[in-house]
Design an enzyme around this catalytic site. Sequence first.
Site, PDB file in Angstrom:
ATOM      1  N   LEU A  33       0.818  -1.219   0.000  1.00 25.67           N
ATOM      2  CA  LEU A  33       0.000   0.000   0.000  1.00 25.67           C
ATOM      3  C   LEU A  33       0.850   1.266   0.000  1.00 25.67           C
ATOM      4  CD1 LEU A  33      -2.701  -1.123   2.596  1.00 25.67           C
ATOM      5  CD2 LEU A  33      -2.748  -1.359   0.107  1.00 25.67           C
ATOM      6  N   GLY A  36      -1.586   6.433  -2.581  1.00 24.81           N
ATOM      7  CA  GLY A  36      -2.658   6.314  -3.577  1.00 24.81           C
ATOM      8  C   GLY A  36      -3.794   5.451  -3.014  1.00 24.81           C
ATOM      9  N   HIS A  37      -3.422   4.295  -2.429  1.00 21.57           N
ATOM     10  CA  HIS A  37      -4.448   3.439  -1.814  1.00 21.57           C
ATOM     11  C   HIS A  37      -5.123   4.175  -0.654  1.00 21.57           C
ATOM     12  CE1 HIS A  37      -1.609   0.231  -3.396  1.00 21.57           C
ATOM     13  NE2 HIS A  37      -2.755  -0.133  -3.940  1.00 21.57           N
ATOM     14  N   GLY A 147      -8.604   3.515  -8.654  1.00 28.86           N
ATOM     15  CA  GLY A 147      -7.793   4.670  -9.051  1.00 28.86           C
ATOM     16  C   GLY A 147      -7.813   4.883 -10.558  1.00 28.86           C
ATOM     17  N   ASP A 150      -5.086   3.396 -13.284  1.00 29.34           N
ATOM     18  CA  ASP A 150      -5.389   2.220 -14.104  1.00 29.34           C
ATOM     19  C   ASP A 150      -6.631   2.540 -14.930  1.00 29.34           C
ATOM     20  OD1 ASP A 150      -3.412   0.144 -13.121  1.00 29.34           O
ATOM     21  OD2 ASP A 150      -4.265   0.865 -11.252  1.00 29.34           O
ATOM     22  N   SER A 186       2.637   0.626  -6.515  1.00 29.30           N
ATOM     23  CA  SER A 186       3.382  -0.334  -5.683  1.00 29.30           C
ATOM     24  C   SER A 186       4.693  -0.705  -6.357  1.00 29.30           C
ATOM     25  CB  SER A 186       2.544  -1.587  -5.462  1.00 29.30           C
ATOM     26  OG  SER A 186       1.315  -1.224  -4.898  1.00 29.30           O
TER      27      SER A 186
HETATM   28  O1  PAF Z   1      -5.646  -2.412  -9.321  1.00 25.25           O
HETATM   29  C1  PAF Z   1      -5.329  -3.397  -8.621  1.00 25.25           C
HETATM   30  O2  PAF Z   1      -4.605  -3.294  -7.630  1.00 25.25           O
HETATM   31  C2  PAF Z   1      -5.816  -4.774  -9.025  1.00 25.25           C
HETATM   32  O3  PAF Z   1      -5.886  -4.905 -10.404  1.00 25.25           O
HETATM   33  C3  PAF Z   1      -7.160  -5.140  -8.383  1.00 25.25           C
HETATM   34  C4  PAF Z   1      -8.271  -4.229  -8.839  1.00 25.25           C
HETATM   35  C5  PAF Z   1      -7.038  -5.084  -6.867  1.00 25.25           C
HETATM   36  C6  PAF Z   1      -7.544  -6.580  -8.769  1.00 25.25           C
HETATM   37  O4  PAF Z   1      -6.596  -7.499  -8.362  1.00 25.25           O
END
Ligand code: PAF
Length: 284
Positions: A33, A36-37, A147, A150, A186
């Site tokens: 983490l 961003g998370h 986010g 992606d 990450s």
């Molecule tokens: O974006 C991510 O970290 C992963 O693709 C997710 C959405 C947790 C699925 O494993």
Amino acid sequence: MEIFESVYSIEQKITALKNSGKVIGFVPTMGALHQGHLSLIEIAGKASDVVVVSIFVNPTQFNNPDDLKRYPRDLQRDIDMLNNSACELLFVPTVKEIYPEPDQRVFEFGLLDKVMEGKFRPGHFNGVAQVVSRLFDIVKPHKAFFGEKDFQQLAVIREMVRQLNYNIEIVACPIIRETDGLAMSSRNMLLSENKRKKAPIIADSLFESFNFAAANDVEKTKKFVIERINASSELEVEYFEIVDGNTLQSISNWNESDYVVGCIAVFAGEIRLIDNVIYKNSMS
Ligand code: PAF
């Protein structure tokens, strides 16, 4: 924060919470983490009564076994970070809990997953859809937070939600950047010192291209970004596409769409970084 390892135990807990009228917000992650998370969790905390976070490094979305092997894992550090966040329930399942049997499902996303990440990481989005749908079936959240870094993943998940008729609001959250502009990921912690120093060139080039685009056509703008990044010996662009933000198909003229996004993947040695810039969004 309560930690759950089994599907059964978290399902029991969430069913009780939903029965008492709580709005469940869900942030799926693969751990390692970063801020961003934490920003997704903060947004989820403001928009829901109970925030559930999952940490699961999903093997089915890694098309490259080396990438899966070196994906950073540090559960204790993640737990420490989550203890200072709005996360109330943490779900940390094993592979067997998520996939008691191999998941054979094949999703059909039309052209959405044939380009960019989908083209260079075959099978990746099928794996993402497998795990996210499995997690949605377990957590059954009212809202789920992803986010915008992606960008293509968000589009694919929205399409999956549409196809599978999930009654889940998908909330897109802005990219969080390091102070030097590098989009948080990450994978950043895997960069060598030298590559980490050069990596902000990716965001710099995207931001500079925003102004460049005002006076130049799509092709020239693509060339501008690619050449600027490849000029660094530490970085190599895998793709840079300027696309319609809904269909993700390339455009050749700025007027072709009201929602235009530049999406990029760059190798810094073995480490693959992605980022994007929104050139135009008439909806925002
Ligand atoms: O974006 C991510 O970290 C992963 O693709 C997710 C959405 C947790 C699925 O494993």
